[in-house]
Design a protein around this motif. Structure first.
Motif, mmCIF file in Angstrom:
data_model
loop_
_atom_site.group_PDB
_atom_site.id
_atom_site.type_symbol
_atom_site.label_atom_id
_atom_site.label_comp_id
_atom_site.label_asym_id
_atom_site.label_seq_id
_atom_site.Cartn_x
_atom_site.Cartn_y
_atom_site.Cartn_z
ATOM 1 N N GLU A 157 21.431 82.953 19.526
ATOM 2 C CA GLU A 157 21.346 82.881 20.985
ATOM 3 C C GLU A 157 21.901 81.518 21.376
ATOM 4 O OE1 GLU A 157 20.351 84.697 24.647
ATOM 5 O OE2 GLU A 157 20.190 85.502 22.612
ATOM 6 N N LEU A 158 22.884 81.514 22.277
ATOM 7 C CA LEU A 158 23.628 80.300 22.590
ATOM 8 C C LEU A 158 23.694 80.077 24.089
ATOM 9 C CD1 LEU A 158 26.472 81.448 20.257
ATOM 10 C CD2 LEU A 158 25.077 79.458 19.722
ATOM 11 N N GLU A 159 23.664 78.816 24.475
ATOM 12 C CA GLU A 159 23.825 78.423 25.877
ATOM 13 C C GLU A 159 25.211 77.814 26.050
ATOM 14 O OE1 GLU A 159 22.082 75.071 29.009
ATOM 15 O OE2 GLU A 159 21.278 75.228 26.976
ATOM 16 N N GLU A 160 25.998 78.355 26.958
ATOM 17 C CA GLU A 160 27.332 77.822 27.206
ATOM 18 C C GLU A 160 27.240 76.466 27.901
ATOM 19 O OE1 GLU A 160 29.817 80.619 29.182
ATOM 20 O OE2 GLU A 160 29.507 82.193 27.692
ATOM 21 N N LEU A 161 28.042 75.516 27.429
ATOM 22 C CA LEU A 161 28.030 74.160 27.966
ATOM 23 C C LEU A 161 29.307 73.901 28.765
ATOM 24 C CD1 LEU A 161 26.734 72.133 24.878
ATOM 25 C CD2 LEU A 161 25.433 72.898 26.863
ATOM 26 N N PRO A 162 29.189 73.570 30.038
ATOM 27 C CA PRO A 162 30.392 73.262 30.833
ATOM 28 C C PRO A 162 30.993 71.931 30.405
ATOM 29 C CG PRO A 162 28.422 72.787 32.106
ATOM 30 C CD PRO A 162 27.950 73.432 30.828
ATOM 31 N N GLU A 163 32.286 71.779 30.616
ATOM 32 C CA GLU A 163 32.980 70.523 30.316
ATOM 33 C C GLU A 163 33.163 69.752 31.608
ATOM 34 O OE1 GLU A 163 34.795 67.554 28.050
ATOM 35 O OE2 GLU A 163 33.684 69.325 27.395
ATOM 36 N N GLU A 164 32.328 68.737 31.822
ATOM 37 C CA GLU A 164 32.417 67.913 33.017
ATOM 38 C C GLU A 164 33.410 66.782 32.777
ATOM 39 O OE1 GLU A 164 31.054 68.779 35.705
ATOM 40 O OE2 GLU A 164 29.607 70.277 35.023
ATOM 41 N N PRO A 165 34.237 66.423 33.771
ATOM 42 C CA PRO A 165 35.246 65.375 33.561
ATOM 43 C C PRO A 165 34.667 63.972 33.415
ATOM 44 C CG PRO A 165 35.274 66.131 35.843
ATOM 45 C CD PRO A 165 34.356 67.054 35.097
ATOM 46 N N GLY A 166 33.608 63.655 34.157
ATOM 47 C CA GLY A 166 33.084 62.293 34.134
ATOM 48 C C GLY A 166 33.960 61.348 34.950
ATOM 49 N N ASP A 167 33.598 60.088 34.979
ATOM 50 C CA ASP A 167 34.312 59.088 35.771
ATOM 51 C C ASP A 167 35.509 58.518 35.019
ATOM 52 O OD1 ASP A 167 32.460 59.402 37.801
ATOM 53 O OD2 ASP A 167 31.150 57.814 37.028
ATOM 54 N N GLU A 168 36.642 58.450 35.704
ATOM 55 C CA GLU A 168 37.856 57.807 35.202
ATOM 56 C C GLU A 168 38.389 58.461 33.933
ATOM 57 O OE1 GLU A 168 36.843 53.693 34.743
ATOM 58 O OE2 GLU A 168 36.973 53.298 36.894
ATOM 59 N N SER A 169 38.250 59.785 33.816
ATOM 60 C CA SER A 169 38.740 60.459 32.617
ATOM 61 C C SER A 169 40.266 60.381 32.496
ATOM 62 C CB SER A 169 38.284 61.916 32.604
ATOM 63 O OG SER A 169 38.740 62.611 33.741
ATOM 64 N N GLY A 170 40.990 60.380 33.647
ATOM 65 C CA GLY A 170 42.445 60.297 33.596
ATOM 66 C C GLY A 170 42.955 59.007 32.982
ATOM 67 N N PRO A 171 42.570 57.832 33.526
ATOM 68 C CA PRO A 171 42.995 56.566 32.909
ATOM 69 C C PRO A 171 42.515 56.408 31.468
ATOM 70 C CG PRO A 171 42.175 56.197 35.131
ATOM 71 C CD PRO A 171 41.860 57.622 34.801
ATOM 72 N N LEU A 172 41.322 56.897 31.189
ATOM 73 C CA LEU A 172 40.813 56.812 29.820
ATOM 74 C C LEU A 172 41.674 57.631 28.868
ATOM 75 C CD1 LEU A 172 36.979 57.040 30.491
ATOM 76 C CD2 LEU A 172 38.120 55.186 29.261
ATOM 77 N N ALA A 173 42.120 58.823 29.298
ATOM 78 C CA ALA A 173 42.973 59.659 28.457
ATOM 79 C C ALA A 173 44.283 58.946 28.137
ATOM 80 C CB ALA A 173 43.241 60.997 29.146
ATOM 81 N N GLU A 174 44.842 58.249 29.133
ATOM 82 C CA GLU A 174 46.071 57.496 28.896
ATOM 83 C C GLU A 174 45.847 56.406 27.851
ATOM 84 O OE1 GLU A 174 47.344 56.030 32.651
ATOM 85 O OE2 GLU A 174 47.665 58.022 33.519
ATOM 86 N N GLY A 175 44.719 55.713 27.963
ATOM 87 C CA GLY A 175 44.406 54.671 26.993
ATOM 88 C C GLY A 175 44.188 55.228 25.600
ATOM 89 N N VAL A 176 43.535 56.376 25.506
ATOM 90 C CA VAL A 176 43.290 57.008 24.211
ATOM 91 C C VAL A 176 44.609 57.445 23.578
ATOM 92 C CG1 VAL A 176 42.329 59.071 23.104
ATOM 93 C CG2 VAL A 176 40.908 57.688 24.623
ATOM 94 N N LEU A 177 45.529 57.978 24.357
ATOM 95 C CA LEU A 177 46.825 58.389 23.815
ATOM 96 C C LEU A 177 47.596 57.186 23.264
ATOM 97 C CD1 LEU A 177 48.057 61.101 26.352
ATOM 98 C CD2 LEU A 177 47.368 61.436 23.970
ATOM 99 N N ARG A 178 47.565 56.067 23.981
ATOM 100 C CA ARG A 178 48.232 54.864 23.485
ATOM 101 C C ARG A 178 47.596 54.403 22.177
ATOM 102 N NH1 ARG A 178 48.232 53.474 29.069
ATOM 103 N NH2 ARG A 178 46.329 52.228 28.780
ATOM 104 N N ALA A 179 46.268 54.403 22.134
ATOM 105 C CA ALA A 179 45.561 53.975 20.924
ATOM 106 C C ALA A 179 45.802 54.950 19.780
ATOM 107 C CB ALA A 179 44.067 53.852 21.216
#
Length: 246
Positions: A134-156
């Motif tokens: 028996e499983l509960e589906e978990l939504p994917e929330e973006p959170g704050d500043e996910s866009g700039p963070l994604a850019e930084g993660v890609l560079r790293a």
């Protein structure tokens, strides 16, 4: 709270949404699962849940154990996972959609699935031929500043790749090869970086995309620094260590 009951496939690895999962299915409990999934019409999703094993064995023992060589090997859907299987697994997993299920002449299966949605494990049922949960589906929330963070993660991540590759002339993924949607970036990087299961599990169950990306940024910087400070070895040295059958 949206819940769903699905077949459960425990593994010694973490599956992330969007990532491909190839499986070689040979144990009877999982062969029974695949035979049941094949009854689902091809136009409908053939779904099962994947959870990482916290305490137990991915493959059930098939020979007498030690120290008692006469002991009967454990069998059944929960073999190798103790009296309460739910305690043997991490609490957050991922639904997998099996695009290909091919039965071989010997009765084993070749399966190709893709991770889709995160789920929280609520309970495990070992009364049938294979585990269900028996499983509960978990939504994917973006959170704050996910866009700039994604850019930084890609560079790293690119720096991490370069350090890992070693030789500068070796080809690396270009920016065009990598996604720019933050949640996709977070899962791709979590799957691609060489990390232990507890760390990958921590990334999977992050409360939102931004939190996962922040964690990945710290990990990538630390891992890149470690690789940079490791002494280089000639490639011939890699052939002198023990060989793993896995």
């Amino acid at each position: 709270m949206t819940t769903v009951r699905l077949p459960l496939f425990p593994l010694n690895s973490v599956l992330f949404p969007g990532l491909v999962l190839p499986l070689n299915v040979f144990e009877e409990r999982y062969r029974a699962m695949m035979r049941e999934l094949l009854k689902t019409p091809e136009e409908e999703p053939r779904r099962f849940a994947v959870v990482a094993i916290r305490d137990g064995h991915e493959v059930a023992p098939s020979a007498p154990g030690l120290p008692d060589r006469t002991a009967v090997p454990d069998s059944g859907p929960g073999a190798g996972f103790g009296d309460d299987p739910v305690q043997a697994f991490h609490s957050v997993g991922c639904v997998a959609d099996a695009a290909t299920i091919r039965e071989r002449p010997d009765g084993t299966f070749e399966v190709l699935a893709t991770g889709t949605t995160r789920v929280r494990l609520l309970s495990v049922d070992a009364s049938g031929p294979y585990l269900t949960a028996e499983l509960e589906e978990l939504p994917e929330e973006p959170g704050d500043e996910s866009g700039p963070l994604a850019e930084g993660v890609l560079r790293a991540f690119r720096q991490y790749q370069k350090r890992l590759a070693g030789a500068r002339e070796r080809s690396l993924s270009s920016g065009a090869d990598l996604p720019d949607e933050p949640s996709v970036v977070s899962y791709l990087v979590a799957a691609a970086v060489m990390l232990d299961i507890p760390t990958k599990q921590r990334l999977l169950q992050a409360p939102d995309t931004a939190s996962r990306l922040r964690d990945e940024l710290k990990i990538l910087r630390a891992e890149t620094a470690i690789i940079r400070n490791l002494p280089s070895l000639p490639a011939s040295e890699l052939t002198r260590g023990p060989t793993s059958l896995n």
